[in-house]
Design a protein around this motif. Structure first.
Motif, mmCIF file in Angstrom:
data_model
loop_
_atom_site.group_PDB
_atom_site.id
_atom_site.type_symbol
_atom_site.label_atom_id
_atom_site.label_comp_id
_atom_site.label_asym_id
_atom_site.label_seq_id
_atom_site.Cartn_x
_atom_site.Cartn_y
_atom_site.Cartn_z
ATOM 1 N N ALA A 1 -26.999 -16.350 14.868
ATOM 2 C CA ALA A 1 -26.861 -17.202 13.683
ATOM 3 C C ALA A 1 -26.087 -16.487 12.586
ATOM 4 O O ALA A 1 -25.242 -17.086 11.904
ATOM 5 N N HIS A 2 -26.371 -15.191 12.403
ATOM 6 C CA HIS A 2 -25.631 -14.420 11.402
ATOM 7 C C HIS A 2 -24.149 -14.344 11.759
ATOM 8 O O HIS A 2 -23.285 -14.504 10.890
ATOM 9 N N GLU A 3 -23.860 -14.080 13.032
ATOM 10 C CA GLU A 3 -22.466 -13.966 13.454
ATOM 11 C C GLU A 3 -21.703 -15.267 13.209
ATOM 12 O O GLU A 3 -20.561 -15.258 12.734
ATOM 13 N N GLU A 4 -22.343 -16.401 13.557
ATOM 14 C CA GLU A 4 -21.696 -17.701 13.336
ATOM 15 C C GLU A 4 -21.457 -17.932 11.850
ATOM 16 O O GLU A 4 -20.400 -18.443 11.450
ATOM 17 N N MET A 5 -22.422 -17.549 11.029
ATOM 18 C CA MET A 5 -22.297 -17.741 9.584
ATOM 19 C C MET A 5 -21.137 -16.916 9.039
ATOM 20 O O MET A 5 -20.310 -17.420 8.265
ATOM 21 N N ILE A 6 -21.052 -15.661 9.429
ATOM 22 C CA ILE A 6 -19.982 -14.786 8.935
ATOM 23 C C ILE A 6 -18.622 -15.306 9.376
ATOM 24 O O ILE A 6 -17.667 -15.340 8.588
ATOM 25 N N ASN A 7 -18.513 -15.711 10.624
ATOM 26 C CA ASN A 7 -17.228 -16.210 11.132
ATOM 27 C C ASN A 7 -16.808 -17.486 10.423
ATOM 28 O O ASN A 7 -15.652 -17.635 10.010
ATOM 29 N N LYS A 8 -17.734 -18.436 10.266
ATOM 30 C CA LYS A 8 -17.379 -19.710 9.639
ATOM 31 C C LYS A 8 -17.073 -19.535 8.152
ATOM 32 O O LYS A 8 -16.192 -20.215 7.614
ATOM 33 N N MET A 9 -17.789 -18.644 7.489
ATOM 34 C CA MET A 9 -17.500 -18.377 6.091
ATOM 35 C C MET A 9 -16.137 -17.707 5.932
ATOM 36 O O MET A 9 -15.421 -17.969 4.967
ATOM 37 N N SER A 10 -15.767 -16.863 6.896
ATOM 38 C CA SER A 10 -14.467 -16.195 6.816
ATOM 39 C C SER A 10 -13.330 -17.197 6.943
ATOM 40 O O SER A 10 -12.249 -16.999 6.382
ATOM 41 N N HIS A 11 -13.562 -18.290 7.672
ATOM 42 C CA HIS A 11 -12.542 -19.336 7.774
ATOM 43 C C HIS A 11 -12.292 -19.999 6.420
ATOM 44 O O HIS A 11 -11.217 -20.573 6.186
ATOM 45 N N LEU A 12 -13.285 -19.935 5.530
ATOM 46 C CA LEU A 12 -13.158 -20.503 4.186
ATOM 47 C C LEU A 12 -12.835 -19.432 3.153
ATOM 48 O O LEU A 12 -12.993 -19.659 1.952
ATOM 49 N N ASN A 13 -12.392 -18.267 3.649
ATOM 50 C CA ASN A 13 -12.069 -17.132 2.777
ATOM 51 C C ASN A 13 -13.278 -16.654 1.971
ATOM 52 O O ASN A 13 -13.158 -16.245 0.817
ATOM 53 N N ILE A 14 -14.442 -16.745 2.580
ATOM 54 C CA ILE A 14 -15.681 -16.254 1.967
ATOM 55 C C ILE A 14 -16.088 -14.982 2.695
ATOM 56 O O ILE A 14 -16.241 -14.973 3.921
ATOM 57 N N GLY A 15 -16.243 -13.895 1.951
ATOM 58 C CA GLY A 15 -16.542 -12.601 2.535
ATOM 59 C C GLY A 15 -17.977 -12.471 3.004
ATOM 60 O O GLY A 15 -18.824 -13.338 2.759
ATOM 61 N N PRO A 16 -18.308 -11.344 3.667
ATOM 62 C CA PRO A 16 -19.646 -11.158 4.220
ATOM 63 C C PRO A 16 -20.743 -11.067 3.172
ATOM 64 O O PRO A 16 -21.866 -11.500 3.419
ATOM 65 N N VAL A 17 -20.443 -10.526 1.982
ATOM 66 C CA VAL A 17 -21.472 -10.417 0.945
ATOM 67 C C VAL A 17 -21.846 -11.801 0.425
ATOM 68 O O VAL A 17 -23.029 -12.130 0.268
ATOM 69 N N ARG A 18 -20.847 -12.620 0.137
ATOM 70 C CA ARG A 18 -21.134 -13.983 -0.310
ATOM 71 C C ARG A 18 -21.800 -14.795 0.806
ATOM 72 O O ARG A 18 -22.673 -15.630 0.529
ATOM 73 N N ALA A 19 -21.410 -14.536 2.040
ATOM 74 C CA ALA A 19 -22.064 -15.215 3.159
ATOM 75 C C ALA A 19 -23.543 -14.840 3.218
ATOM 76 O O ALA A 19 -24.405 -15.693 3.459
ATOM 77 N N PHE A 20 -23.835 -13.559 2.964
ATOM 78 C CA PHE A 20 -25.244 -13.131 2.928
ATOM 79 C C PHE A 20 -25.990 -13.822 1.794
ATOM 80 O O PHE A 20 -27.130 -14.284 1.971
ATOM 81 N N ASN A 21 -25.380 -13.898 0.613
ATOM 82 C CA ASN A 21 -26.039 -14.539 -0.521
ATOM 83 C C ASN A 21 -26.313 -16.016 -0.249
ATOM 84 O O ASN A 21 -27.360 -16.543 -0.643
ATOM 85 N N ASN B 1 -7.958 -24.842 17.372
ATOM 86 C CA ASN B 1 -8.580 -23.671 16.769
ATOM 87 C C ASN B 1 -7.850 -23.295 15.486
ATOM 88 O O ASN B 1 -6.956 -24.009 15.025
ATOM 89 N N LYS B 2 -8.225 -22.153 14.891
ATOM 90 C CA LYS B 2 -7.649 -21.787 13.596
ATOM 91 C C LYS B 2 -6.169 -21.460 13.693
ATOM 92 O O LYS B 2 -5.483 -21.377 12.681
#
Length: 455
Positions: free
Chosen positions: A167-187, A281-282
């Motif tokens: 679940a974390h991996e999917e969240m980080i990957n999908k957030m990165s597609h929106l130019n959202i970094g790992p820290v903001r994804a964690f928040n 895909n992207k």
């Protein structure tokens, strides 16, 4: 004047109470710590467990209640069956660093980071063994630790209690597609889950995963993919793979088929479905599977491709690659209404009969005719009754179609007139004597297991 500061232990200082019971030896001054866990969770010699996992989970629950974590230890097996297993406190043992003489030049492969060890040589542990009754007996239990315990609100920070899951991996990957970094994804995940301790990982874990992912993939993901398939082709004689790149070296299209796909093609490839309506895909490339129907009316994969464009040129390249891989073109190919594909089939596979997928056409009915007519009348039901059947002769189909169009005042409807003009390419009434293997409507069953379609 005495100041009320954190250093002085004033009112603003955190009030952490020691967990568990501390015992001090009067002779040596050695401290021992006993977990303050409920008696129902505390191990005792003589306990029986059905499986090794049951014993581990029980000890792990006991540890979490006391503020420490468990590590799996040695086990002994006999013919694949565990007969003896140890579970330790995670601070068991101590890491020993080899001394390095800095005055002597060392080989580069011997330089390692000297990370301080967090192990204390703790002896707390349990041991279980398999009995004649096929139960696991807890025969050894050491309760005391040589270190204090973690407070409950900090348990989620322990390495054993956190980590990156799917679940974390999917969240980080999908957030990165929106130019959202790992820290903001964690928040974001922290707010969704309801707190730091509910996430199961830390910001550092998120950042480390993203860093490792970027280092692994970098800008060479397409190159890695192609090299892997070409390596298969090199070592597997029945594996086929062809690809094409632009003048700048960017991947345009790739086709591959393994031994199982080829076997399916030779056995069930009289009629194949070609579906190029899958999600991109992207990199704006789409996945294109080739599907057949086996003797049990199940979908089987005959080949696959990834395409960057939907031009007649690209489709022609793909059809030639398929013919090179299998040695011959299929007698019948079923596709959607893509005009570029139609031209490519006529040019490269002139001997194949081109049919249109019924599902793709009928799926547009509500959009083209209107939701009110399809939902509030029996128009869809009547039309489906004459379309989704091969029991009608062509003359009967044409008569029924004309009656439906007349009854609902759709004589001049442009789209219905257009698809009626294509009736010999998609209506089963015109193929009653021709074996289609059910593939005139295969895409409808494939969609249930396929990626989401493009809009």
């Amino acid at each position: 004047m005495a100041s009320n500061t954190l250093a002085d232990g004033g009112d603003d200082a955190p009030n952490y109470q020691l967990r568990g019971v501390e015992q001090v030896s009067p002779n040596t001054g050695t401290k021992r710590y006993i977990p303050d866990s409920p008696s129902s969770l505390t191990p005792a010699e003589g306990m029986l467990f059905d499986t090794v996992d049951d014993a581990y989970n029980f000890y792990k629950t006991y540890a979490e209640a006391g503020g420490w974590t468990v590590r799996k230890g040695t086990q002994h097996e006999n013919r694949g069956i565990v007969i003896n297993k140890y579970f330790f406190c995670s601070k068991e043992d101590q890491k020993v660093f080899r001394p390095v003489d800095t005055l002597v030049e060392q080989p580069s492969d011997r330089w390692v980071r000297r990370i301080p060890s967090k192990r204390t040589g703790c002896q707390a542990a349990i041991r279980i063994k398999l009995t004649d009754a096929k139960k696991y007996l807890l025969y050894h239990f050491i309760e005391a630790h040589n270190h204090d315990f973690v407070h409950e609100e900090d348990l989620h920070l322990l390495k054993e209690n956190r980590g990156i899951n799917r679940a974390h991996e999917e969240m980080i990957n999908k957030m990165s597609h929106l130019n959202i970094g790992p820290v903001r994804a964690f928040n974001i995940m922290k707010e969704v889950y309801g707190g730091f301790d509910k996430v199961g990982a830390t910001k550092v874990d998120f950042k480390n995963f993203k860093k490792e992912l970027n280092l692994f993939i970098g800008e060479f993901d397409a190159e890695m993919f192609v090299k892997r398939l070409m390596r298969k082709k090199e070592f597997l004689p029945n594996f086929s793979c062809e690809y094409e790149t632009t003048d700048e070296g960017v991947l345009k299209c790739i086709f591959w088929a393994d031994e199982d796909m080829k076997r399916n093609y030779y056995m069930f490839g009289d009629v194949i479905s070609f579906d190029a309506t899958y999600k991109r895909n992207k990199y704006n490339m789409m996945f294109v599977p080739f599907t057949g129907i086996d003797n049990h009316n199940r979908n089987v994969t005959l080949g696959a491709a990834i395409l960057g464009t939907e031009t007649a040129e690209t489709y022609s390249w793909l059809l030639r690659a398929i013919k090179n891989a299998y040695g011959y073109a299929p007698p019948v190919i079923v596709t959607d209404q893509d005009p570029a594909m139609k031209r490519a089939i006529a040019d490269v596979w002139p001997e194949s009969r081109h049919r249109l997928c019924m599902w793709h056409i009928m799926d547009k009915l509500t959009t083209k005719v209107g939701a009110a007519l399809c939902s509030n009348t029996d128009f869809r039901k009547r039309l489906s009754a004459v379309v989704w059947t091969d029991s009608l002769l062509p003359e009967a189909f044409e008569a029924e179609w004309a009656a439906i169009i007349h009854d609902f005042g759709l004589t001049d409807h442009e789209w219905l007139t257009y698809i009626y003009g294509l009736r010999e390419s998609w209506i089963p009434a015109y193929y009653r004597e021709e074996e289609m293997s059910g593939l005139m409507r295969t895409s409808s069953s494939a969609k249930a297991r396929a990626p989401k379609k493009r809009s």
